[in-house]
Design a protein around this motif. Structure first.
Motif: not given
Length: 92
Positions: A63-67
């Protein structure tokens, strides 16, 4: 080399640490039997802890948080500002 009893070591710990930092070896004994050694720390061999990286768990588990987050609409703002603190029990 200096030997002290455990009670004396607890009572005078700060001065014993200063002596050890100055290079003297201090042996701590319990009931006359040596059980610990107090020596100076070799700063050159000290291992520095790894710096923590923000978001490391997300990347590890995919999971990568949105920019960019979507803009808050006027309707959402009105719900936050004017909405009831506790919703009614009966939605009818």
């Amino acid at each position: 080399m200096k030997q002290v009893n455990l009670y004396e070591a607890k009572t005078h710990l700060s001065s014993l640490v200063e002596e050890a930092a100055a290079g003297e070896e201090v042996i701590i004994a319990k009931n006359g039997k040596p059980c610990a050694r107090l020596v100076a720390l070799d700063v050159a061999s000290e291992v520095k802890p790894r710096r923590r990286e923000f978001g490391q768990w997300g990347r590890k588990y995919g999971y990568v948080a949105p920019d960019v987050f979507p803009e808050t609409t006027a309707e959402e703002i009105a719900l936050w500002e004017d909405g009831p603190v506790f919703p009614p029990d009966d939605p009818a």
